[in-house]
Write a protein that holds these residues in place. Structure first.
Motif, mmCIF file in Angstrom:
data_model
loop_
_atom_site.group_PDB
_atom_site.id
_atom_site.type_symbol
_atom_site.label_atom_id
_atom_site.label_comp_id
_atom_site.label_asym_id
_atom_site.label_seq_id
_atom_site.Cartn_x
_atom_site.Cartn_y
_atom_site.Cartn_z
ATOM 1 N N GLU A 78 0.833 -1.212 0.000
ATOM 2 C CA GLU A 78 0.000 0.000 0.000
ATOM 3 C C GLU A 78 0.863 1.256 0.000
ATOM 4 O O GLU A 78 0.599 2.206 -0.750
ATOM 5 N N THR A 79 1.897 1.272 0.822
ATOM 6 C CA THR A 79 2.786 2.439 0.886
ATOM 7 C C THR A 79 3.491 2.663 -0.442
ATOM 8 O O THR A 79 3.570 3.796 -0.943
ATOM 9 N N VAL A 80 4.005 1.591 -1.031
ATOM 10 C CA VAL A 80 4.716 1.706 -2.304
ATOM 11 C C VAL A 80 3.787 2.220 -3.399
ATOM 12 O O VAL A 80 4.144 3.141 -4.150
ATOM 13 N N GLN A 81 2.602 1.658 -3.500
ATOM 14 C CA GLN A 81 1.679 2.095 -4.559
ATOM 15 C C GLN A 81 1.242 3.542 -4.346
ATOM 16 O O GLN A 81 1.100 4.291 -5.317
ATOM 17 N N ARG A 82 1.057 3.938 -3.094
ATOM 18 C CA ARG A 82 0.641 5.317 -2.815
ATOM 19 C C ARG A 82 1.741 6.309 -3.165
ATOM 20 O O ARG A 82 1.492 7.323 -3.828
ATOM 21 N N VAL A 83 2.964 6.042 -2.727
ATOM 22 C CA VAL A 83 4.053 6.995 -2.949
ATOM 23 C C VAL A 83 4.414 7.103 -4.426
ATOM 24 O O VAL A 83 4.674 8.200 -4.926
ATOM 25 N N PHE A 84 4.399 5.980 -5.142
ATOM 26 C CA PHE A 84 4.797 6.017 -6.544
ATOM 27 C C PHE A 84 3.662 6.424 -7.486
ATOM 28 O O PHE A 84 3.871 6.517 -8.698
ATOM 29 N N ALA A 85 2.484 6.669 -6.941
ATOM 30 C CA ALA A 85 1.415 7.274 -7.736
ATOM 31 C C ALA A 85 1.572 8.792 -7.691
ATOM 32 O O ALA A 85 2.101 9.339 -6.718
ATOM 33 N N PRO A 86 1.149 9.507 -8.723
ATOM 34 C CA PRO A 86 1.202 10.969 -8.663
ATOM 35 C C PRO A 86 0.351 11.497 -7.511
ATOM 36 O O PRO A 86 -0.744 10.981 -7.250
ATOM 37 N N ARG A 111 1.641 16.282 -19.209
ATOM 38 C CA ARG A 111 0.898 15.229 -19.918
ATOM 39 C C ARG A 111 1.296 13.841 -19.407
ATOM 40 O O ARG A 111 0.442 12.953 -19.275
ATOM 41 N N ALA A 112 2.581 13.657 -19.132
ATOM 42 C CA ALA A 112 3.051 12.368 -18.618
ATOM 43 C C ALA A 112 2.450 12.078 -17.244
ATOM 44 O O ALA A 112 2.069 10.934 -16.947
ATOM 45 N N ILE A 113 2.371 13.097 -16.404
ATOM 46 C CA ILE A 113 1.754 12.933 -15.081
ATOM 47 C C ILE A 113 0.288 12.542 -15.227
ATOM 48 O O ILE A 113 -0.210 11.653 -14.515
ATOM 49 N N MET A 114 -0.407 13.165 -16.156
ATOM 50 C CA MET A 114 -1.816 12.834 -16.374
ATOM 51 C C MET A 114 -1.989 11.398 -16.847
ATOM 52 O O MET A 114 -2.889 10.681 -16.385
ATOM 53 N N ARG A 115 -1.116 10.948 -17.751
ATOM 54 C CA ARG A 115 -1.217 9.567 -18.227
ATOM 55 C C ARG A 115 -0.980 8.578 -17.086
ATOM 56 O O ARG A 115 -1.697 7.579 -16.957
ATOM 57 N N ARG A 116 -0.005 8.865 -16.266
ATOM 58 C CA ARG A 116 0.309 7.974 -15.139
ATOM 59 C C ARG A 116 -0.828 7.980 -14.126
ATOM 60 O O ARG A 116 -1.212 6.928 -13.598
ATOM 61 N N ALA A 117 -1.379 9.159 -13.863
ATOM 62 C CA ALA A 117 -2.487 9.264 -12.912
ATOM 63 C C ALA A 117 -3.705 8.483 -13.396
ATOM 64 O O ALA A 117 -4.394 7.836 -12.602
ATOM 65 N N GLU A 118 -3.946 8.523 -14.688
ATOM 66 C CA GLU A 118 -5.089 7.791 -15.240
ATOM 67 C C GLU A 118 -4.905 6.292 -15.055
ATOM 68 O O GLU A 118 -5.857 5.569 -14.724
ATOM 69 N N LEU A 119 -3.677 5.808 -15.234
ATOM 70 C CA LEU A 119 -3.393 4.392 -15.007
ATOM 71 C C LEU A 119 -3.574 4.010 -13.539
ATOM 72 O O LEU A 119 -3.856 2.845 -13.224
ATOM 73 N N CYS A 120 -3.431 4.987 -12.659
ATOM 74 C CA CYS A 120 -3.620 4.746 -11.227
ATOM 75 C C CYS A 120 -5.071 4.893 -10.799
ATOM 76 O O CYS A 120 -5.391 4.795 -9.606
ATOM 77 N N GLY A 121 -5.954 5.164 -11.751
ATOM 78 C CA GLY A 121 -7.379 5.237 -11.444
ATOM 79 C C GLY A 121 -7.897 6.622 -11.124
ATOM 80 O O GLY A 121 -9.038 6.761 -10.670
ATOM 81 N N VAL A 122 -7.104 7.656 -11.345
ATOM 82 C CA VAL A 122 -7.552 9.023 -11.077
ATOM 83 C C VAL A 122 -8.546 9.464 -12.155
ATOM 84 O O VAL A 122 -8.365 9.187 -13.340
ATOM 85 N N ASP A 123 -9.581 10.167 -11.741
ATOM 86 C CA ASP A 123 -10.615 10.658 -12.664
ATOM 87 C C ASP A 123 -10.100 11.914 -13.373
ATOM 88 O O ASP A 123 -10.387 13.042 -12.955
ATOM 89 N N ILE A 124 -9.352 11.719 -14.442
ATOM 90 C CA ILE A 124 -8.782 12.843 -15.180
ATOM 91 C C ILE A 124 -9.870 13.661 -15.865
ATOM 92 O O ILE A 124 -9.818 14.903 -15.890
ATOM 93 N N THR A 125 -10.874 12.993 -16.392
ATOM 94 C CA THR A 125 -11.972 13.709 -17.057
ATOM 95 C C THR A 125 -12.653 14.663 -16.095
ATOM 96 O O THR A 125 -12.968 15.816 -16.439
ATOM 97 N N GLY A 126 -12.879 14.197 -14.866
ATOM 98 C CA GLY A 126 -13.501 15.056 -13.860
ATOM 99 C C GLY A 126 -12.640 16.258 -13.518
ATOM 100 O O GLY A 126 -13.149 17.378 -13.351
#
Length: 318
Positions: A242-250, A292-307
């Motif tokens: 959980e810690t690793v996934q949280r820190v390495f997500a944007p 743009r790279a941050i947005m792509r990575r965030a989308e892969l992490c499940g962030v609602d980029i459209t919102g």
């Protein structure tokens, strides 16, 4: 058949001992980007054959939805055991990734690729080459000096992993809490991966995992690795994931900044402005590409980029 692994997001790579039925059964309850069944260091020599059988059985079961990628860490080419490992695990169509330890030169990966092609046959290899990947462990001075050749060795290579303990053994280093003794090696690995377009760079294992202090050390290591350019980390215990996934997500603020930059840049472009300002700081093409790279990575992490784009649709360049 698994989906293409090109540019797959791997933040946490969790090792599961391949010789333990109990741990293999528990792996179905895990949530991780990549679970790697280990046939190498966690398996004693007299248990290798049994571990191959157990891992193959685990692979043949449908993947739980909480695990995005199932890998096997085979034994090294130098050990003489890699061929037997590959002959067993490649029979499972559910295998997505081979984690190859002690990759000292390009020839190690050439051997692995040749065995894959021969074992699967030309037709099956052609069908699976986009859904089967290799991650290479960098563990020695030889590995480090051969990084460019290693990165070019096979199109199946999708990332590099730093194995600190074996590297320390090879160079007679003593691991310290600051990890400064590994700075050159870690930077070289990230640089080589970026130069050759490899999407995954996995940092060293954190040996602390018990209690609040262990998680504090883990988070500190994750943030240090992220600062160096790593985008994931190896885990040896489920409590680390959980810690690793949280820190390495944007981070939330980082993603919002990226969305604001991209929205405002669209408007600046329509005004013929190649450089502009946001929050008092200059924004130009490299900064926009980073956003743009941050947005792509965030989308892969499940962030609602459209919102978020809707939220910041009125953002203007300054």
């Amino acid at each position: 058949m698994a989906a293409s692994l090109r540019n797959t997001l791997r933040r946490a790579l969790l090792y599961v001992p391949g010789s333990s039925q109990r741990f293999l059964d528990k792996s179905w309850l895990l949530t991780a980007d990549c679970v790697a069944y280990d046939l190498e260091d966690s398996v004693t020599p007299h248990k290798k054959a049994e571990a191959r059988r157990l891992v193959r059985q685990a692979l043949d079961q449908p993947a739980p939805p909480t695990i995005r990628e199932r890998a096997v860490r085979i034994n090294s080419v130098d050990s003489g055991l890699a061929l037997a490992d590959l002959s067993e695990v490649l029979q499972s169509p559910n295998l997505t990734t081979l984690v190859v330890p002690k990759v000292h030169s390009a020839s190690d990966l050439t051997f692995i690729t040749d065995v894959i092609a021969h074992t699967l046959g030309s037709d099956t290899f052609a069908q699976r080459k986009d859904s089967l990947s290799i991650l290479a462990l960098v563990e020695s001075a030889r590995s480090l000096t051969n990084l460019n050749e290693i990165c070019r060795a096979t199109p199946l290579l999708q990332g590099l992993i730093f194995a600190a303990e074996d590297f320390a053994l090879d160079l007679s280093l003593t691991r310290t809490p600051s990890l400064t003794e590994f700075l050159f090696a870690r930077s070289a690995i990230v640089t080589a991966a970026r130069a050759h377009g490899l999407p995954s760079t996995m940092d060293l294992v954190c040996t602390a995992y018990r209690g609040a202090e262990g998680l504090r050390i883990l988070e500190e290591e994750c943030r240090g690795g992220k600062t160096l350019g790593f985008n994931g980390k190896q885990c040896i215990h489920p409590t680390q994931v959980e810690t690793v996934q949280r820190v390495f997500a944007p981070e939330v603020e980082e993603v919002e900044w990226a969305v604001r930059v991209v929205v405002a840049d669209g408007k600046a472009g329509s005004q013929g402005r190649g450089a502009w300002t946001l929050d008092g700081k200059m924004i130009d093409a490299p900064v926009v590409e980073k956003a743009r790279a941050i947005m792509r990575r965030a989308e892969l992490c499940g962030v609602d980029i459209t919102g978020l784009q809707e939220k910041w649709k009125d953002q203007e360049p300054e």
